[in-house]
Design an enzyme around this catalytic site. Structure first.
Site, PDB file in Angstrom:
ATOM      1  N   GLY A   1      -2.447   2.894  12.730  1.00  0.00           N
ATOM      2  CA  GLY A   1      -1.129   2.298  12.675  1.00  0.00           C
ATOM      3  C   GLY A   1      -0.177   2.750  13.760  1.00  0.00           C
TER       4      GLY A   1
ATOM      5  N   HIS B   1      -5.815  -8.902   4.899  1.00  0.00           N
ATOM      6  CA  HIS B   1      -6.270  -7.922   5.887  1.00  0.00           C
ATOM      7  C   HIS B   1      -7.781  -8.133   5.988  1.00  0.00           C
ATOM      8  CE1 HIS B   1      -6.570  -3.885   7.852  1.00  0.00           C
ATOM      9  NE2 HIS B   1      -7.775  -3.960   7.342  1.00  0.00           N
TER      10      HIS B   1
ATOM     11  N   ASN C   1       0.834  -1.217   0.000  1.00  0.00           N
ATOM     12  CA  ASN C   1       0.000   0.000   0.000  1.00  0.00           C
ATOM     13  C   ASN C   1       0.865   1.263   0.000  1.00  0.00           C
ATOM     14  OD1 ASN C   1       0.785  -0.671   2.651  1.00  0.00           O
ATOM     15  ND2 ASN C   1      -0.956   0.402   3.551  1.00  0.00           N
TER      16      ASN C   1
ATOM     17  N   ASP D   1       3.469  -5.417  12.189  1.00  0.00           N
ATOM     18  CA  ASP D   1       2.596  -4.493  11.444  1.00  0.00           C
ATOM     19  C   ASP D   1       3.118  -3.067  11.619  1.00  0.00           C
ATOM     20  OD1 ASP D   1       0.572  -3.519   9.833  1.00  0.00           O
ATOM     21  OD2 ASP D   1      -1.003  -3.733  11.348  1.00  0.00           O
TER      22      ASP D   1
END
Length: 443
Positions: free
Chosen positions: A342, A192, A107, A323
């Site tokens: 995040g 995801h 991404n 992550d």
């Protein structure tokens, strides 16, 4: 470079033996490989000036020698969002945390949905010369979930897996076809798991905390619905389905059942979903919740957190992933409903697992390292996780005995968005070697 590591402690399991005793060993490293393993110190220029040809001698007395770690999920933001992180800064964070290898998500801007972007990532990692970066390729063009990408071309450019991570794949037919296509290339499809009709633009887990603070919540079922879908499709197609950052009890139940049926399903969990729940999110002085505790999937209920812990200690979990998702300070300073999802995690992951699970005797040390090296690598057909003659000298030396405190200045990442600042941990990295070269040495 010729290097010797003397007087390190490790476990016999990590040396490829059937036992799991603590042992003291010394290593010789040359041309990127482990060339000698001895139970006695190897000669140095001080002890044998005429015999020693090593350029560097590391006295590892009091340190634990581990295979360097592999992280199955990081976001290095390059190309396109280098102000948050780039491949070089992300790699510095990785080696500071004891990682020699990372698997990066697609991404970016532009998305890694074509061979050119994947090849760019491979080359940037080569030039940075720090850790090994294994890119993934996007499942759909632009992560839009509409048109499937050319998996073979992505693999040819260096992609080790297929995923739309950053977003969930909403089209069931597209996701099933991805498992079929990836199977022919022996590639895993990383998911995801998020049904957006159920997450509905929420910011934190839907529960008492979201209700108390009048914040739109993300239903736990938004994850488990897609996990059940993936497990069913894996069983039907034989494709390798890998669940990214699992966070709910219902998801774990589905994975446990799929594994019992023999489906090719693997799963990772992140330290924050093992150690924190929505009740732990701190309230700032202005009465709002701290966005440094906002991630996707969100911190779930205490029940879900305990289910993740149980799955880890029972052996349901195949790997631990950070992550690692950096964001600039001004972005995380926003209200929690507007701030991006995040947190970072490369520098703290091993220490968190060691402190909270190994030191407390909930998890065996060798098992913890396997989850962060050999087993994580196996998901992507990457061989790592053992200290053996002839293998790549990807190694880490950790101090398991001396506490250290995580401060904002501790991080090598460009970002500092961590919920673990001010926590005192054990397991600080002292050295990380990649292909026999020292890429990090604690100052």
């Amino acid at each position: 470079m010729k290097i010797t590591i003397n007087n390190a402690t490790t476990t016999s399991h990590l040396l490829g033996r059937d036992t799991d005793d603590l042992v003291t060993i010394s290593l010789a490293i040359e041309k990127g490989k482990i060339t000698q393993i001895s139970e006695h110190p190897l000669p140095t220029s001080q002890t044998h000036p005429k015999e020693n040809a090593f350029e560097k001698v590391i006295d590892a007395t009091g340190l634990f020698l581990s295979p360097a770690l592999l992280d199955p999920q990081v976001h290095f933001r390059e190309p396109g969002m280098e102000y948050k992180e780039d491949i070089a800064s992300g790699s510095r964070a990785a080696v500071k945390g004891g990682f020699a290898s990372v698997v990066s998500m697609p991404n970016t801007m532009p998305t890694a949905d074509n061979a050119d972007v994947v090849a760019f990532m491979v080359e940037k990692a080569r030039v940075s010369g720090l850790c090994k970066v294994y890119p993934t390729g996007a499942l759909s063009k632009g992560l839009e979930g509409k048109e499937i990408t050319d998996f073979k071309a992505l693999q040819g450019a260096g992609a080790v897996a297929i995923t739309d991570d950053g977003k969930g794949v909403q089209n069931d037919g597209l996701f099933k076809q991805a498992l079929i296509n990836a199977k022919t290339l022996d590639m895993p499809v990383l998911d995801h798991s998020e049904d957006e009709s159920l997450s509905n633009g929420g910011a934190i887990h839907e529960g008492e905390v979201s209700q108390k603070h009048c914040i739109k919540g993300i239903k736990a079922s938004s994850e488990s619905v897609h996990v059940k879908r993936g497990c069913n499709y894996s069983e039907e197609t034989g494709g390798h389905y890998h669940v990214l950052h699992v966070s709910t009890a219902d998801s774990i139940d589905a994975i446990r059942q799929a594994k019992a049926k023999g489906a090719k399903v693997t799963v990772e969990v992140s330290p924050h979903h093992l150690l924190l729940c929505d009740e732990d999110i701190p309230v700032k002085a202005d009465g709002t919740l701290d966005a440094n505790w906002k991630m996707n999937p969100p911190l779930r209920s205490r029940r879900d957190m305990l289910a993740c812990r149980k799955a880890l200690t029972e052996g349901i979990i195949d790997a631990i992933a950070t992550d690692h998702a950096p964001h600039a300070p001004h972005e995380k300073a926003l209200h929690i409903e507007k701030a991006p999802f995040g947190i970072i995690g490369l520098e703290t992951a091993f220490a968190l697992i060691y402190t909270h699970f190994v030191k407390t005797e909930k998890l065996n040390l060798s098992t913890a390292i396997d989850l962060m090296s050999k087993q994580a690598g196996a998901i992507f057909n990457i061989n790592c996780g053992r200290i053996e003659k002839g293998e790549d000298a990807d190694l880490a030396l950790f101090d398991l005995n001396t506490p250290f405190t995580v401060t904002p200045s501790f991080f090598a990442s460009k970002s500092q968005n961590s919920p673990f600042i001010n926590e005192t941990l054990y397991g600080e990295t002292h050295y990380t070697l990649v292909n026999g070269e020292i890429k990090y040495a604690r100052p």
